[in-house]
Write a protein that holds these residues in place. Structure first.
Motif, mmCIF file in Angstrom:
data_model
loop_
_atom_site.group_PDB
_atom_site.id
_atom_site.type_symbol
_atom_site.label_atom_id
_atom_site.label_comp_id
_atom_site.label_asym_id
_atom_site.label_seq_id
_atom_site.Cartn_x
_atom_site.Cartn_y
_atom_site.Cartn_z
ATOM 1 N N ALA A 1 20.649 32.040 17.408
ATOM 2 C CA ALA A 1 21.016 32.795 16.204
ATOM 3 C C ALA A 1 21.300 31.870 15.035
ATOM 4 C CB ALA A 1 22.226 33.666 16.497
ATOM 5 N N ILE A 2 22.057 30.816 15.286
ATOM 6 C CA ILE A 2 22.420 29.890 14.207
ATOM 7 C C ILE A 2 21.190 29.185 13.656
ATOM 8 C CG2 ILE A 2 23.636 27.727 13.723
ATOM 9 C CD1 ILE A 2 25.821 28.763 15.680
ATOM 10 N N GLU A 3 20.294 28.796 14.514
ATOM 11 C CA GLU A 3 19.055 28.156 14.059
ATOM 12 C C GLU A 3 18.271 29.091 13.140
ATOM 13 O OE1 GLU A 3 15.011 26.063 15.910
ATOM 14 O OE2 GLU A 3 16.642 26.689 17.240
ATOM 15 N N CYS A 4 18.329 30.373 13.421
ATOM 16 C CA CYS A 4 17.590 31.352 12.629
ATOM 17 C C CYS A 4 18.172 31.517 11.228
ATOM 18 C CB CYS A 4 17.586 32.694 13.354
ATOM 19 S SG CYS A 4 16.622 33.974 12.549
ATOM 20 N N ILE A 5 19.494 31.541 11.105
ATOM 21 C CA ILE A 5 20.102 31.822 9.798
ATOM 22 C C ILE A 5 20.571 30.568 9.064
ATOM 23 C CG2 ILE A 5 20.786 34.151 10.429
ATOM 24 C CD1 ILE A 5 23.599 33.185 10.921
ATOM 25 N N ASN A 6 20.384 29.406 9.654
ATOM 26 C CA ASN A 6 20.813 28.158 9.037
ATOM 27 C C ASN A 6 19.740 27.660 8.069
ATOM 28 O OD1 ASN A 6 22.067 25.761 8.406
ATOM 29 N ND2 ASN A 6 21.434 24.734 10.293
ATOM 30 N N LYS A 7 19.862 28.050 6.817
ATOM 31 C CA LYS A 7 18.905 27.647 5.783
ATOM 32 C C LYS A 7 19.624 26.890 4.678
ATOM 33 C CE LYS A 7 15.481 31.273 6.575
ATOM 34 N NZ LYS A 7 14.651 32.327 5.956
ATOM 35 N N LYS A 8 18.860 26.150 3.885
ATOM 36 C CA LYS A 8 19.449 25.279 2.871
ATOM 37 C C LYS A 8 20.132 26.070 1.759
ATOM 38 C CE LYS A 8 16.380 21.340 3.597
ATOM 39 N NZ LYS A 8 15.359 20.448 3.014
ATOM 40 N N TYR A 9 19.478 27.102 1.243
ATOM 41 C CA TYR A 9 20.098 27.868 0.161
ATOM 42 C C TYR A 9 21.054 28.887 0.763
ATOM 43 C CZ TYR A 9 16.744 31.618 1.193
ATOM 44 O OH TYR A 9 16.010 32.600 1.802
ATOM 45 N N SER A 10 22.151 29.139 0.069
ATOM 46 C CA SER A 10 23.204 29.975 0.634
ATOM 47 C C SER A 10 23.110 31.401 0.121
ATOM 48 C CB SER A 10 24.584 29.398 0.282
ATOM 49 O OG SER A 10 24.775 29.376 -1.111
ATOM 50 N N CYS A 11 23.198 32.333 1.032
ATOM 51 C CA CYS A 11 23.340 33.748 0.717
ATOM 52 C C CYS A 11 23.886 34.424 1.966
ATOM 53 C CB CYS A 11 22.018 34.374 0.269
ATOM 54 S SG CYS A 11 20.896 34.824 1.608
ATOM 55 N N PRO A 12 24.414 35.623 1.870
ATOM 56 C CA PRO A 12 24.912 36.306 3.060
ATOM 57 C C PRO A 12 23.778 36.581 4.051
ATOM 58 C CG PRO A 12 25.752 37.333 1.063
ATOM 59 C CD PRO A 12 24.670 36.395 0.634
ATOM 60 N N ARG A 13 23.946 36.113 5.291
ATOM 61 C CA ARG A 13 22.897 36.296 6.296
ATOM 62 C C ARG A 13 23.485 36.846 7.586
ATOM 63 N NH1 ARG A 13 21.227 31.144 4.496
ATOM 64 N NH2 ARG A 13 19.425 31.291 3.136
ATOM 65 N N LEU A 14 22.716 37.727 8.219
ATOM 66 C CA LEU A 14 23.109 38.325 9.495
ATOM 67 C C LEU A 14 21.928 38.280 10.452
ATOM 68 C CD1 LEU A 14 25.142 41.538 10.134
ATOM 69 C CD2 LEU A 14 22.860 41.359 11.141
ATOM 70 N N TYR A 15 22.206 37.875 11.674
ATOM 71 C CA TYR A 15 21.221 37.842 12.757
ATOM 72 C C TYR A 15 21.604 38.895 13.792
ATOM 73 C CZ TYR A 15 19.289 36.235 17.259
ATOM 74 O OH TYR A 15 18.683 36.156 18.480
ATOM 75 N N CYS A 16 20.599 39.578 14.341
ATOM 76 C CA CYS A 16 20.828 40.459 15.488
ATOM 77 C C CYS A 16 19.600 40.401 16.386
ATOM 78 C CB CYS A 16 21.117 41.889 15.052
ATOM 79 S SG CYS A 16 19.805 42.667 14.074
ATOM 80 N N SER A 17 19.752 40.880 17.614
ATOM 81 C CA SER A 17 18.658 40.760 18.578
ATOM 82 C C SER A 17 18.590 41.990 19.469
ATOM 83 C CB SER A 17 18.852 39.516 19.446
ATOM 84 O OG SER A 17 19.913 39.704 20.361
ATOM 85 N N ASP A 18 17.584 41.994 20.327
ATOM 86 C CA ASP A 18 17.483 43.017 21.358
ATOM 87 C C ASP A 18 18.510 42.707 22.456
ATOM 88 O OD1 ASP A 18 16.568 45.150 22.899
ATOM 89 O OD2 ASP A 18 14.460 44.651 22.634
ATOM 90 N N LEU A 19 18.590 43.592 23.451
ATOM 91 C CA LEU A 19 19.511 43.413 24.562
ATOM 92 C C LEU A 19 18.813 43.717 25.879
ATOM 93 C CD1 LEU A 19 21.315 45.820 22.522
ATOM 94 C CD2 LEU A 19 22.911 44.112 23.325
ATOM 95 N N PHE A 20 19.354 43.153 26.953
ATOM 96 C CA PHE A 20 18.942 43.556 28.283
ATOM 97 C C PHE A 20 19.873 44.663 28.776
ATOM 98 C CE2 PHE A 20 17.382 39.055 28.414
ATOM 99 C CZ PHE A 20 16.030 39.357 28.567
ATOM 100 N N TYR A 21 19.293 45.760 29.221
ATOM 101 C CA TYR A 21 20.070 46.878 29.750
ATOM 102 C C TYR A 21 20.560 46.505 31.148
ATOM 103 C CZ TYR A 21 21.200 51.805 30.747
ATOM 104 O OH TYR A 21 21.833 52.978 31.060
ATOM 105 N N TYR A 22 21.891 46.411 31.288
ATOM 106 C CA TYR A 22 22.491 45.866 32.512
ATOM 107 C C TYR A 22 23.453 46.880 33.106
ATOM 108 C CZ TYR A 22 24.723 42.241 35.452
ATOM 109 O OH TYR A 22 25.196 41.487 36.487
ATOM 110 N N LYS A 23 23.138 47.347 34.309
ATOM 111 C CA LYS A 23 23.973 48.356 34.948
ATOM 112 C C LYS A 23 23.983 48.131 36.456
ATOM 113 C CE LYS A 23 24.967 53.314 34.793
ATOM 114 N NZ LYS A 23 24.564 54.619 34.209
ATOM 115 N N ASN A 24 25.153 48.288 37.047
ATOM 116 C CA ASN A 24 25.312 48.099 38.490
ATOM 117 C C ASN A 24 24.776 46.740 38.940
ATOM 118 O OD1 ASN A 24 26.419 50.697 38.700
ATOM 119 N ND2 ASN A 24 24.396 51.622 38.944
#
Length: 298
Positions: free
Chosen positions: A101-124
């Motif tokens: 996540a940090i590698e994705c949003i770590n850019k030289k110019y600054s602005c508000p950035r948010l990273y999100c991803s998919d998930l693995f469905y985990y049950k039992n």
């Protein structure tokens, strides 16, 4: 992390966070009035990992307000941190979850950035694979209708934290949806279609992944009465205008105003219905969206 009666699974989650690679991790945890052994477990970990944990013992205010309190606290007390992440108390993180996540949003110019991803469905104790919930891309319009960012996957930079903190929001809204909207309207959002979290599903989930058609419609029907009272999307738009209006470009401003004012006239409602930018992403879901618009329950 906000905790509440999480003794059953929290050790696995803490261990997975402490096992993150290529990052230095600090854990800020607010306990929301647990009555089980959650606090004892947290204090045990804090004594084992000195300087890594900060634990706030709070009154029970609910998970939404609890996370908002954490945002405010972190902005004041964690001035040396560059990146922040939300965590549930019962998932399991892969060891590269934060570094990717940090590698994705770590850019030289600054602005508000948010990273999100998919998930693995985990049950039992079984991984059933990707949830695959991304049929849209973030936009000024659809961010006001649908949250694409699962809170437990979110990582964001200090610029976004500063925008979110200490705003005295006047609505009861999930922290992840609020962060996603503000990041989309005022900065950048990055969606990763890979997954780095085992997203645990069990009977005590506050928010879960409702996978079946019947479960989805049961949830919708239950929420109808609430929708007539809270107008969450409309009120969120009004709060965005109050708090961030001067920061929005014209396209973002127009998108927010349209939702904030949609109930003022029939023409306004028809204008939103006919605008394909406001969408849940699927035809069947958009029928439900049009119902909400017509009856004024956005």
């Amino acid at each position: 992390m906000s905790t509440y009666n999480g003794e059953k699974y929290i050790k696995e989650q803490l261990d997975s966070i402490l096992s993150q690679k290529k990052v230095a991790v600090s854990l800020l945890i607010r306990d929301d009035g647990s009555t089980d052994n959650t606090l004892d477990i947290l204090n045990e970990y804090a004594s084992l990992y000195e300087g890594v944990f900060e634990i706030i013992q709070g009154n029970n205010v609910g998970w939404k307000r609890s996370f908002m309190k954490l945002i405010d606290y972190a902005a004041v007390n964690y001035s040396s941190a560059n990146y922040f992440a939300f965590s549930d108390q019962d998932d399991i993180w892969m060891e590269n979850k934060l570094s990717v996540a940090i590698e994705c949003i770590n850019k030289k110019y600054s602005c508000p950035r948010l990273y999100c991803s998919d998930l693995f469905y985990y049950k039992n104790e079984t991984n059933f694979g990707l949830i695959k919930n991304f049929n849209l891309s973030p936009s000024y319009k659809n961010c006001l209708i649908k949250n694409l960012a699962a809170g437990c996957t979110i990582v964001f930079n200090r610029e976004l934290l500063t925008l979110l903190a200490n705003k005295n929001i006047n609505i009861d809204i999930p922290h992840d949806y609020w962060a996603y909207m503000i990041a989309t309207l005022c900065g950048e959002v990055f969606i990763d279609k890979a997954a780095y979290i085992l997203y645990r599903q069990h009977d005590s989930n506050q928010i879960g992944s409702k996978r079946s058609f019947i479960e989805i419609w049961k949830r919708r029907i239950v929420n109808i009465k609430q929708s007539y009272k809270c107008h969450i999307r409309e009120n969120a738009a009004k709060e965005i205008l109050r708090l961030y209006g001067p920061l929005l470009n014209q396209d973002a401003l127009d998108a927010v105003i349209k939702i904030a004012n949609y109930r003022q006239s029939v023409l306004n409602r028809l204008s939103v219905i006919s605008d394909n930018g406001y969408t849940f992403g699927k035809t069947s879901n958009n029928i439900w969206l049009k119902f909400h618009i017509i009856f004024g329950t956005l």
